[in-house]
Design a protein around this motif. Structure first.
Motif, mmCIF file in Angstrom:
data_model
loop_
_atom_site.group_PDB
_atom_site.id
_atom_site.type_symbol
_atom_site.label_atom_id
_atom_site.label_comp_id
_atom_site.label_asym_id
_atom_site.label_seq_id
_atom_site.Cartn_x
_atom_site.Cartn_y
_atom_site.Cartn_z
ATOM 1 N N ALA B 64 0.824 -1.227 0.000
ATOM 2 C CA ALA B 64 0.000 0.000 0.000
ATOM 3 C C ALA B 64 0.851 1.267 0.000
ATOM 4 O O ALA B 64 0.304 2.365 -0.169
ATOM 5 C CB ALA B 64 -0.907 0.001 1.230
ATOM 6 N N LEU B 65 2.170 1.122 0.162
ATOM 7 C CA LEU B 65 2.991 2.328 0.321
ATOM 8 C C LEU B 65 2.970 3.210 -0.934
ATOM 9 O O LEU B 65 2.690 4.417 -0.854
ATOM 10 C CB LEU B 65 4.438 1.935 0.665
ATOM 11 C CG LEU B 65 5.426 3.094 0.796
ATOM 12 C CD1 LEU B 65 4.992 4.046 1.903
ATOM 13 C CD2 LEU B 65 6.842 2.588 1.067
ATOM 14 N N VAL B 66 3.253 2.623 -2.084
ATOM 15 C CA VAL B 66 3.325 3.428 -3.314
ATOM 16 C C VAL B 66 1.964 4.057 -3.654
ATOM 17 O O VAL B 66 1.893 5.270 -3.910
ATOM 18 C CB VAL B 66 3.873 2.591 -4.486
ATOM 19 C CG1 VAL B 66 3.850 3.415 -5.766
ATOM 20 C CG2 VAL B 66 5.292 2.136 -4.187
ATOM 21 N N PRO B 67 0.858 3.273 -3.642
ATOM 22 C CA PRO B 67 -0.441 3.909 -3.905
ATOM 23 C C PRO B 67 -0.761 5.035 -2.920
ATOM 24 O O PRO B 67 -1.304 6.074 -3.318
ATOM 25 C CB PRO B 67 -1.442 2.760 -3.767
ATOM 26 C CG PRO B 67 -0.654 1.535 -4.053
ATOM 27 C CD PRO B 67 0.722 1.804 -3.521
ATOM 28 N N ALA B 68 -0.399 4.831 -1.642
ATOM 29 C CA ALA B 68 -0.691 5.877 -0.646
ATOM 30 C C ALA B 68 0.101 7.148 -0.960
ATOM 31 O O ALA B 68 -0.429 8.263 -0.860
ATOM 32 C CB ALA B 68 -0.356 5.372 0.755
ATOM 33 N N VAL B 69 1.364 6.969 -1.333
ATOM 34 C CA VAL B 69 2.185 8.136 -1.669
ATOM 35 C C VAL B 69 1.610 8.849 -2.890
ATOM 36 O O VAL B 69 1.470 10.081 -2.905
ATOM 37 C CB VAL B 69 3.650 7.704 -1.945
ATOM 38 C CG1 VAL B 69 4.438 8.852 -2.558
ATOM 39 C CG2 VAL B 69 4.316 7.248 -0.661
ATOM 40 N N MET B 70 1.248 8.074 -3.912
ATOM 41 C CA MET B 70 0.749 8.698 -5.137
ATOM 42 C C MET B 70 -0.580 9.406 -4.900
ATOM 43 O O MET B 70 -0.848 10.458 -5.477
ATOM 44 C CB MET B 70 0.605 7.643 -6.248
ATOM 45 C CG MET B 70 1.921 7.012 -6.681
ATOM 46 S SD MET B 70 3.203 8.217 -7.104
ATOM 47 C CE MET B 70 2.516 8.962 -8.569
ATOM 48 N N ARG B 71 -1.411 8.812 -4.037
ATOM 49 C CA ARG B 71 -2.676 9.487 -3.701
ATOM 50 C C ARG B 71 -2.389 10.809 -3.008
ATOM 51 O O ARG B 71 -2.981 11.835 -3.311
ATOM 52 C CB ARG B 71 -3.530 8.601 -2.792
ATOM 53 C CG ARG B 71 -4.516 7.722 -3.546
ATOM 54 C CD ARG B 71 -5.554 7.164 -2.590
ATOM 55 N NE ARG B 71 -4.973 6.354 -1.529
ATOM 56 C CZ ARG B 71 -4.680 5.070 -1.648
ATOM 57 N NH1 ARG B 71 -4.928 4.446 -2.776
ATOM 58 N NH2 ARG B 71 -4.154 4.394 -0.640
ATOM 59 N N ALA B 72 -1.445 10.757 -2.053
ATOM 60 C CA ALA B 72 -1.148 11.961 -1.268
ATOM 61 C C ALA B 72 -0.570 13.067 -2.143
ATOM 62 O O ALA B 72 -0.990 14.226 -2.053
ATOM 63 C CB ALA B 72 -0.181 11.617 -0.136
ATOM 64 N N VAL B 73 0.378 12.721 -2.995
ATOM 65 C CA VAL B 73 0.989 13.776 -3.816
ATOM 66 C C VAL B 73 0.026 14.230 -4.912
ATOM 67 O O VAL B 73 0.074 15.379 -5.345
ATOM 68 C CB VAL B 73 2.340 13.345 -4.423
ATOM 69 C CG1 VAL B 73 3.334 12.982 -3.341
ATOM 70 C CG2 VAL B 73 2.174 12.191 -5.388
ATOM 71 N N GLY B 74 -0.849 13.323 -5.354
ATOM 72 C CA GLY B 74 -1.853 13.720 -6.343
ATOM 73 C C GLY B 74 -2.806 14.733 -5.764
ATOM 74 O O GLY B 74 -3.116 15.756 -6.381
ATOM 75 N N ALA B 75 -3.261 14.466 -4.529
ATOM 76 C CA ALA B 75 -4.160 15.410 -3.874
ATOM 77 C C ALA B 75 -3.461 16.732 -3.629
ATOM 78 O O ALA B 75 -4.036 17.813 -3.824
ATOM 79 C CB ALA B 75 -4.651 14.813 -2.556
ATOM 80 N N ALA B 77 -0.974 17.979 -5.331
ATOM 81 C CA ALA B 77 -0.772 18.680 -6.602
ATOM 82 C C ALA B 77 -2.067 19.351 -7.052
ATOM 83 O O ALA B 77 -2.050 20.450 -7.589
ATOM 84 C CB ALA B 77 -0.284 17.696 -7.663
#
Lengths: 188, 178
Positions: B64-75, B77
């Motif tokens: 879940a680490l990569v999806p969580a990071v991408m969600r966080a940085v997507g939000a 951005a």
């Protein structure tokens, strides 16, 4: 498409060409700074093992390690524009990671307690005596050790990252290693 | 072999391992190592420790680490981008909505029907205006029911859209504050 889930895929604001497998971290960082989410994801995937391991060795807790690793990558994304592409990526990145760890330690209300065998046992993680001894070290001594032996950062870069002199970093590392040796000898 | 030599060696074991001591001190301590089994064993431990630290292993990162990071940085951005109501593209859906309303009107009444309804609506509005200023009696019936229904539907859609914009504006402002 390398996206792990549709939910993540929808968050890609800019779709660049898929970064090549062997792209240099600095190049990925440059592309990510330009808004290429695929490049940033490739960067995260490349560093996730080392960053999570580094965070775990620092906080000694699986859940907290994930929080710290996530925070490191978020801070990386926030600071990509400041990365000088003419310089090496790793020292800059690990300096940022070290700062996140230091801030995390300062913000954490309760002093780190051993997460106990339950949580780590559930994840099938077995700590070696050295890891247990490392976990008992003061964070001020643990961080230089991890940066040097886990993140492969030279002494000078650690000094810059932690705001210490090179001799100060060496002194801390020597003391940390001496403590580790003593603990391991006692356990043996 | 003296106790003070053992003490000195234990104190300088780490810099000795890292070859950070001057030649004279190094030679003296190495001479002591050859004559003291206890210190020699400690030295071997000290030499092996950096290699053991390099070989440290850690648990695998959770999936879940990569999806969580991408969600966080997507939000993050999305919050950093200009507010949606300042970008003209955000109004593009209104064109689609207008086109859709036209298609529905054509489907229900045909071109002639839509034209007749439009004429009737104009007439109704004119009659209403005349009634409001005292020139005529109120219109007896509204033949432009379909136009009114479609207009109401469009109004509802636009209202929902504006509510969504307001909600995003609120989220944007909260994100900026945090």
């Amino acid at each position: 498409m390398t996206s792990p889930s549709a939910g993540v895929a929808t968050l890609r604001l800019v779709r660049g060409n898929q970064p090549p497998e062997g792209a240099a971290p600095g190049d990925l960082a440059r592309r990510a700074a330009g808004g290429d989410f695929d490049a940033f994801e490739a960067l995260v995937r490349r560093y996730q093992r080392r960053v999570y391991g580094f965070a775990y060795q620092y906080v000694r807790d699986l859940d907290e390690a994930q929080d710290v690793a996530q925070e490191i990558f978020i801070r990386l994304h926030q600071n990509l524009a400041r990365f000088d592409t003419a310089r090496a990526f790793d020292p800059w990145f690990w300096k940022l990671a070290a700062n996140v760890c230091l801030n995390y330690t300062r913000k954490r209300i309760p002093e780190p307690q051993d997460a106990g065998p339950t949580q780590r046992g559930e994840a099938g993680v077995t700590d070696s005596p050295l890891q247990l001894a490392l976990g008992e070290l003061d964070p001020a001594f643990r961080l230089p050790l991890l940066l040097h032996y886990y993140a492969d950062l030279p002494i000078e870069e650690i000094a810059a990252a932690l705001g210490l002199s090179s001799s100060g970093v060496k002194s801390r590392m020597y003391r940390a290693r001496a403590v580790l040796r003593r603990v391991l000898e006692e356990e043996a | 072999m003296t106790e003070s030599e053992c003490h000195e060696l234990r104190q300088r074991l780490e810099p000795l391992v890292d070859r950070e001591l001057d030649q004279e001190t190094t030679a003296r301590l190495e001479a002591h190592l050859r004559s003291c089994s206890g210190c020699s064993k400690a030295y071997e431990e000290a030499v092996s420790l950096p290699f053991r630290l390099w070989a440290l292993r850690a648990p695998e990162p959770p999936p879940a680490l990569v999806p969580a990071v991408m969600r966080a940085v997507g939000a993050a951005a999305r919050l950093e981008r200009p507010a949606v109501w300042t970008r003209p593209l955000i109004w593009a859906p209104l064109l689609a909505e207008g086109g859709l309303a036209g298609v529905i009107g054509l489907y229900l009444s045909g071109v002639a029907g839509v034209a007749a309804l439009a004429r009737a609506t104009v007439g109704d509005l004119g009659a209403l205006w005349g009634w409001s200023v005292g020139f005529s009696s109120p219109p007896s019936d509204f033949s432009a029911d379909l136009v009114v229904v479609v207009g109401a539907l469009l109004l509802m859609v636009v209202t929902i859209y504006h509510l969504a914009l307001l909600a995003r504006q609120r989220a944007h402002e909260q994100g900026r504050q945090t």
